[in-house]
Design a protein around this motif. Structure first.
Motif, PDB file in Angstrom:
ATOM      1  N   LEU A 121      53.571  35.607  36.881  1.00 25.49           N
ATOM      2  CA  LEU A 121      54.679  36.460  36.440  1.00 25.49           C
ATOM      3  C   LEU A 121      55.281  37.271  37.581  1.00 25.49           C
ATOM      4  CD1 LEU A 121      53.138  37.726  33.067  1.00 25.49           C
ATOM      5  CD2 LEU A 121      55.141  36.233  33.310  1.00 25.49           C
ATOM      6  N   GLY A 122      54.699  37.179  38.756  1.00 20.57           N
ATOM      7  CA  GLY A 122      55.250  37.874  39.922  1.00 20.57           C
ATOM      8  C   GLY A 122      54.411  39.020  40.438  1.00 20.57           C
ATOM      9  N   GLY A 123      53.247  39.263  39.834  1.00 24.28           N
ATOM     10  CA  GLY A 123      52.361  40.302  40.333  1.00 24.28           C
ATOM     11  C   GLY A 123      51.826  39.951  41.711  1.00 24.28           C
ATOM     12  N   GLU A 124      51.602  40.956  42.523  1.00 23.66           N
ATOM     13  CA  GLU A 124      51.217  40.710  43.917  1.00 23.66           C
ATOM     14  C   GLU A 124      49.913  41.380  44.331  1.00 23.66           C
ATOM     15  OE1 GLU A 124      54.567  42.076  46.135  1.00 23.66           O
ATOM     16  OE2 GLU A 124      55.773  40.291  45.697  1.00 23.66           O
ATOM     17  N   ASN A 125      49.412  42.324  43.552  1.00 26.89           N
ATOM     18  CA  ASN A 125      48.295  43.138  44.010  1.00 26.89           C
ATOM     19  C   ASN A 125      47.090  43.050  43.080  1.00 26.89           C
ATOM     20  OD1 ASN A 125      49.663  44.355  46.328  1.00 26.89           O
ATOM     21  ND2 ASN A 125      50.914  45.398  44.802  1.00 26.89           N
ATOM     22  N   ILE A 126      46.004  42.509  43.599  1.00 28.88           N
ATOM     23  CA  ILE A 126      44.738  42.422  42.876  1.00 28.88           C
ATOM     24  C   ILE A 126      43.705  43.290  43.595  1.00 28.88           C
ATOM     25  CG2 ILE A 126      42.853  40.936  42.126  1.00 28.88           C
ATOM     26  CD1 ILE A 126      45.422  40.387  40.605  1.00 28.88           C
ATOM     27  N   THR A 127      43.173  44.269  42.903  1.00 32.01           N
ATOM     28  CA  THR A 127      42.064  45.044  43.447  1.00 32.01           C
ATOM     29  C   THR A 127      40.766  44.456  42.905  1.00 32.01           C
ATOM     30  OG1 THR A 127      42.147  46.661  41.631  1.00 32.01           O
ATOM     31  CG2 THR A 127      43.453  47.147  43.610  1.00 32.01           C
ATOM     32  N   ILE A 128      39.689  44.596  43.669  1.00 29.79           N
ATOM     33  CA  ILE A 128      38.413  43.995  43.276  1.00 29.79           C
ATOM     34  C   ILE A 128      37.329  45.062  43.315  1.00 29.79           C
ATOM     35  CG2 ILE A 128      36.706  42.221  43.805  1.00 29.79           C
ATOM     36  CD1 ILE A 128      38.958  40.601  45.107  1.00 29.79           C
ATOM     37  N   GLY A 129      36.662  45.246  42.176  1.00 32.25           N
ATOM     38  CA  GLY A 129      35.626  46.270  42.100  1.00 32.25           C
ATOM     39  C   GLY A 129      34.469  45.828  41.239  1.00 32.25           C
ATOM     40  N   SER A 130      33.282  46.312  41.571  1.00 29.89           N
ATOM     41  CA  SER A 130      32.079  45.918  40.842  1.00 29.89           C
ATOM     42  C   SER A 130      31.849  46.733  39.584  1.00 29.89           C
ATOM     43  CB  SER A 130      30.859  46.063  41.746  1.00 29.89           C
ATOM     44  OG  SER A 130      30.605  47.432  42.038  1.00 29.89           O
ATOM     45  N   ASP A 131      32.464  47.929  39.507  1.00 30.99           N
ATOM     46  CA  ASP A 131      32.162  48.856  38.408  1.00 30.99           C
ATOM     47  C   ASP A 131      30.675  49.211  38.423  1.00 30.99           C
ATOM     48  OD1 ASP A 131      32.618  50.470  36.233  1.00 30.99           O
ATOM     49  OD2 ASP A 131      33.357  48.875  34.919  1.00 30.99           O
ATOM     50  N   GLY A 132      30.089  49.205  39.620  1.00 27.67           N
ATOM     51  CA  GLY A 132      28.672  49.463  39.745  1.00 27.67           C
ATOM     52  C   GLY A 132      28.310  50.904  39.431  1.00 27.67           C
ATOM     53  N   HIS A 133      27.280  51.068  38.598  1.00 30.50           N
ATOM     54  CA  HIS A 133      26.776  52.395  38.250  1.00 30.50           C
ATOM     55  C   HIS A 133      25.420  52.662  38.903  1.00 30.50           C
ATOM     56  CE1 HIS A 133      29.966  52.124  35.296  1.00 30.50           C
ATOM     57  NE2 HIS A 133      29.727  53.343  34.874  1.00 30.50           N
ATOM     58  N   ASP A 134      24.922  51.671  39.642  1.00 27.54           N
ATOM     59  CA  ASP A 134      23.682  51.831  40.396  1.00 27.54           C
ATOM     60  C   ASP A 134      23.714  50.859  41.568  1.00 27.54           C
ATOM     61  OD1 ASP A 134      22.616  49.213  39.505  1.00 27.54           O
ATOM     62  OD2 ASP A 134      22.397  50.209  37.572  1.00 27.54           O
ATOM     63  N   THR A 135      22.769  50.995  42.476  1.00 26.01           N
ATOM     64  CA  THR A 135      22.794  50.193  43.695  1.00 26.01           C
ATOM     65  C   THR A 135      22.607  48.703  43.423  1.00 26.01           C
ATOM     66  OG1 THR A 135      20.434  50.632  44.044  1.00 26.01           O
ATOM     67  CG2 THR A 135      21.993  52.093  45.158  1.00 26.01           C
ATOM     68  N   LEU A 136      21.937  48.358  42.334  1.00 26.47           N
ATOM     69  CA  LEU A 136      21.720  46.946  42.012  1.00 26.47           C
ATOM     70  C   LEU A 136      23.028  46.218  41.729  1.00 26.47           C
ATOM     71  CD1 LEU A 136      18.570  47.153  39.693  1.00 26.47           C
ATOM     72  CD2 LEU A 136      18.654  46.370  42.073  1.00 26.47           C
ATOM     73  N   HIS A 137      24.032  46.951  41.284  1.00 22.28           N
ATOM     74  CA  HIS A 137      25.279  46.309  40.875  1.00 22.28           C
ATOM     75  C   HIS A 137      26.420  46.521  41.865  1.00 22.28           C
ATOM     76  CE1 HIS A 137      23.251  46.690  36.794  1.00 22.28           C
ATOM     77  NE2 HIS A 137      23.366  45.398  37.021  1.00 22.28           N
ATOM     78  N   LEU A 138      26.164  47.185  42.970  1.00 23.42           N
ATOM     79  CA  LEU A 138      27.203  47.371  43.976  1.00 23.42           C
ATOM     80  C   LEU A 138      27.621  46.016  44.541  1.00 23.42           C
ATOM     81  CD1 LEU A 138      28.762  49.602  45.565  1.00 23.42           C
ATOM     82  CD2 LEU A 138      26.985  49.404  47.318  1.00 23.42           C
ATOM     83  N   SER A 139      28.903  45.744  44.529  1.00 23.31           N
ATOM     84  CA  SER A 139      29.513  44.476  44.988  1.00 23.31           C
ATOM     85  C   SER A 139      28.866  43.243  44.343  1.00 23.31           C
ATOM     86  CB  SER A 139      29.491  44.360  46.515  1.00 23.31           C
ATOM     87  OG  SER A 139      28.223  44.099  47.038  1.00 23.31           O
ATOM     88  N   LEU A 140      28.329  43.420  43.143  1.00 25.13           N
ATOM     89  CA  LEU A 140      27.680  42.307  42.453  1.00 25.13           C
ATOM     90  C   LEU A 140      28.684  41.199  42.146  1.00 25.13           C
ATOM     91  CD1 LEU A 140      24.929  41.440  41.184  1.00 25.13           C
ATOM     92  CD2 LEU A 140      25.838  42.277  39.010  1.00 25.13           C
ATOM     93  N   ASP A 141      28.290  39.983  42.439  1.00 21.32           N
ATOM     94  CA  ASP A 141      29.095  38.780  42.162  1.00 21.32           C
ATOM     95  C   ASP A 141      30.403  38.743  42.938  1.00 21.32           C
ATOM     96  OD1 ASP A 141      27.376  37.370  40.389  1.00 21.32           O
ATOM     97  OD2 ASP A 141      27.870  38.800  38.808  1.00 21.32           O
ATOM     98  N   PHE A 142      30.466  39.428  44.079  1.00 17.88           N
ATOM     99  CA  PHE A 142      31.673  39.343  44.905  1.00 17.88           C
ATOM    100  C   PHE A 142      31.861  37.936  45.472  1.00 17.88           C
ATOM    101  CE2 PHE A 142      33.244  43.791  46.345  1.00 17.88           C
ATOM    102  CZ  PHE A 142      33.324  44.192  45.025  1.00 17.88           C
TER     103      PHE A 142
END
Length: 267
Positions: free
Chosen positions: A218-239
């Motif tokens: 549809l013309g969108g250009e900007n994708i941000t990527i975040g883990s939504d991590g609430h603890d260290t185990l989930h930081l950048s999980l599945d990047f």
């Protein structure tokens, strides 16, 4: 590679116990170059629930500044995850005018005074499909009144807590209202978040890759990527998974923010 986690929670979020410094140390171990601390700020969150989702902005930002100076290997940014509700535009604008952030996520966590995380949201609906549709319709209503954010967080968040999970869910089933949301975001220059926490819950990012692909179509250009991590185990999980999925749909860069201005990074 994806070297920036733009959605991270710490002890300043009501639903996290993780000290901010632990996240920084883990980020360095993982090779991250940037972390955005985006603790929860849900104004007018329903009082019947366990959490209030408010935090001390001054204390959070003081912690970010201190740790940014202490750890030269990584850059830390001032962020916030702002809960969107149609009636909160003035309050949100005031909060953001009184405080300085690098990055603001706008997310819908509350619909008609209820959090879909809890069963009572679903008990009041004629069907699961109706509950999902109403969530998307409410998100669209939020976008009619609230524009002071940078990226729209976990667009299909509702699927995390749907009684049957992702079993009966697809972009095509709700494409009319989802397309209206995406068009609104694009017209107002907003990014769309690829939230990787969905992989561990439902097997796909939030939103689903089909929705991210449609945003780009549809013309969108900007994708941000975040883990939504609430603890260290989930930081950048599945990047790594996110990286390959982005490449699969032809996305050549992801977006981060500094002083609320977008910056693009090659994938």
């Amino acid at each position: 590679m994806i070297l920036s986690d733009t959605h991270v929670h710490t002890q300043f979020s009501s639903d996290s116990q993780e000290p901010m410094e632990n996240m920084v140390k883990r980020g360095i171990e993982l090779g991250l170059k940037e972390i955005y601390f985006t603790d929860h700020m849900d104004l007018d969150f329903p009082k019947q629930y366990k959490y209030d989702f408010l935090f001390d902005i001054h204390a959070q930002q003081a912690g970010i500044s201190r740790l940014d100076k202490k750890y030269s290997e990584i850059t830390l940014y001032r962020g916030i995850e702002l809960g969107l509700q149609p009636h909160l535009a003035k309050q949100a604008d005031q909060l953001l005018s009184e405080n300085s952030f690098d990055y603001v996520i706008g997310s819908v966590h509350v619909v008609d005074g209820l959090d879909p995380y809890y069963p009572e949201y679903w008990e009041g609906k004629n069907s699961e499909e109706a509950g999902i549709l109403h969530y998307f319709e409410t998100a669209l209503s939020c976008l009619e009144t609230m524009h002071n954010f940078d990226s729209f967080g976990h667009l299909d968040y509702i699927i995390r807590y749907a009684p049957s999970g992702p079993k009966n869910y697809s972009y095509k089933r709700y494409c009319d209202v989802i397309d209206a949301i995406l068009i609104s975001l694009i017209q107002n220059g907003k990014s769309l978040e690829m939230n990787t926490s969905g992989y561990k819950k439902n097997g796909f990012s939030n939103p689903h890759l089909d929705i991210i692909k449609r945003y780009l179509e549809l013309g969108g250009e900007n994708i941000t990527i975040g883990s939504d991590g609430h603890d260290t185990l989930h930081l950048s999980l599945d990047f790594e998974t996110a990286f390959y999925e982005c490449r699969k749909i032809g996305l050549s860069s992801y977006t981060t923010y500094q002083n609320r201005k977008p910056i693009h990074h090659a994938i």
